[in-house]
Scaffold this motif. Structure first.
Motif, PDB file in Angstrom:
ATOM      1  N   PRO A   1       0.797  -1.237   0.011  1.00 48.89           N
ATOM      2  CA  PRO A   1      -0.069  -0.058   0.157  1.00 48.89           C
ATOM      3  C   PRO A   1       0.749   1.371   0.132  1.00 48.89           C
ATOM      4  O   PRO A   1       1.863   1.194   0.531  1.00 48.89           O
ATOM      5  CB  PRO A   1      -0.958   0.003   1.215  1.00 48.89           C
ATOM      6  CG  PRO A   1      -0.006  -0.980   2.067  1.00 48.89           C
ATOM      7  CD  PRO A   1       0.674  -1.994   1.334  1.00 48.89           C
ATOM      8  N   THR A   2       0.244   2.089  -0.655  1.00 47.15           N
ATOM      9  CA  THR A   2       1.136   3.726  -0.405  1.00 47.15           C
ATOM     10  C   THR A   2       0.342   4.352   0.436  1.00 47.15           C
ATOM     11  O   THR A   2      -0.510   4.630   0.466  1.00 47.15           O
ATOM     12  CB  THR A   2       1.112   4.140  -2.009  1.00 47.15           C
ATOM     13  OG1 THR A   2      -0.407   4.457  -2.328  1.00 47.15           O
ATOM     14  CG2 THR A   2       1.377   3.310  -3.324  1.00 47.15           C
ATOM     15  N   ALA A   3       1.559   5.003   0.946  1.00 46.77           N
ATOM     16  CA  ALA A   3       1.108   6.117   2.052  1.00 46.77           C
ATOM     17  C   ALA A   3       0.513   7.365   1.346  1.00 46.77           C
ATOM     18  O   ALA A   3       0.944   7.756   0.641  1.00 46.77           O
ATOM     19  CB  ALA A   3       2.366   6.525   2.936  1.00 46.77           C
ATOM     20  N   SER A   4      -0.520   7.765   2.111  1.00 41.83           N
ATOM     21  CA  SER A   4      -1.142   9.200   1.697  1.00 41.83           C
ATOM     22  C   SER A   4      -0.423  10.186   2.013  1.00 41.83           C
ATOM     23  O   SER A   4       0.421   9.986   3.266  1.00 41.83           O
ATOM     24  CB  SER A   4      -2.591   9.036   2.019  1.00 41.83           C
ATOM     25  OG  SER A   4      -2.666   9.175   3.408  1.00 41.83           O
ATOM     26  N   PRO A   5      -0.312  11.450   1.501  1.00 38.46           N
ATOM     27  CA  PRO A   5       0.377  12.617   1.783  1.00 38.46           C
ATOM     28  C   PRO A   5      -0.203  13.005   3.238  1.00 38.46           C
ATOM     29  O   PRO A   5      -1.139  12.878   3.372  1.00 38.46           O
ATOM     30  CB  PRO A   5       0.449  13.486   0.864  1.00 38.46           C
ATOM     31  CG  PRO A   5      -0.966  12.939   0.141  1.00 38.46           C
ATOM     32  CD  PRO A   5      -0.902  11.645   0.177  1.00 38.46           C
TER      33      PRO A   5
ATOM     34  N   THR B   1      -1.752  15.248   5.977  1.00 41.67           N
ATOM     35  CA  THR B   1      -2.844  16.253   6.047  1.00 41.67           C
ATOM     36  C   THR B   1      -2.166  17.482   6.449  1.00 41.67           C
ATOM     37  O   THR B   1      -1.609  17.807   7.609  1.00 41.67           O
ATOM     38  CB  THR B   1      -3.870  16.152   7.060  1.00 41.67           C
ATOM     39  OG1 THR B   1      -4.174  14.682   6.470  1.00 41.67           O
ATOM     40  CG2 THR B   1      -5.135  17.139   6.655  1.00 41.67           C
TER      41      THR B   1
END
Length: 154
Positions: free
Chosen positions: A3-7, A9
């Motif tokens: 899974p890719t990490a979300s940027p 917030t």
């Protein structure tokens, strides 16, 4: 596939309140003390409100704040209004100033703490009603249990 990490917030930017006038309802009492001597008072754009405009005026003069007025005048004059009145009179003050506070940014700092001679303590309201017992669950249609013990909630 990993899974890719979300940027991350971004932090929420606080609105710029520079130059806005802060009104403190109950500013001469013990709950208003922290507000009138703390961070909102640093820019001196603070109006102290009180039941007694004279007492508010004296307190504002001693602290070098903008001015002291009655609670009603403070509610009308402040861009941001902080409620710091005793719990016992909280409802009555807000009801009285309802029209004056309409459309204002209001910060209500009143809480259920009782003052004692030793230290503030949490105020625990008396129980006025017994907790109800859970009702038996209603059988589903076609179940073998009779429905005579089930009463629907109203």
């Amino acid at each position: 596939m990993a899974p890719t990490a979300s940027p991350p917030t971004p932090p929420i930017a606080a609105p710029d309140v520079t130059g806005q006038v802060v009104g403190i309802l109950g500013g001469t009492g013990p709950q208003g003390w922290g507000w009138r001597t703390g961070s909102p008072a640093r820019d001196k754009q603070v109006i102290i409100g009180s039941r007694s405009a004279e007492r508010a005026g004296k307190a504002a003069e001693e602290l070098g704040l903008l001015q002291g007025l009655s609670n009603a005048e403070t509610a009308r004059a402040g861009d941001i209004v902080i409620v710091a009145v005793p719990w016992e009179g909280h409802g009555a003050v807000l009801e009285e100033l309802r029209d004056d506070l309409a459309g204002e940014l209001v910060i209500d700092s009143v809480n259920l703490w009782a003052s004692t001679r030793r230290a503030p303590t949490p105020f625990v309201p008396r129980r006025t009603a017994r907790p109800s017992r859970p009702r038996p669950s209603c059988p589903t249609p076609g179940s073998p249990r009779p429905s005579t013990t089930c009463r629907p909630y109203r």
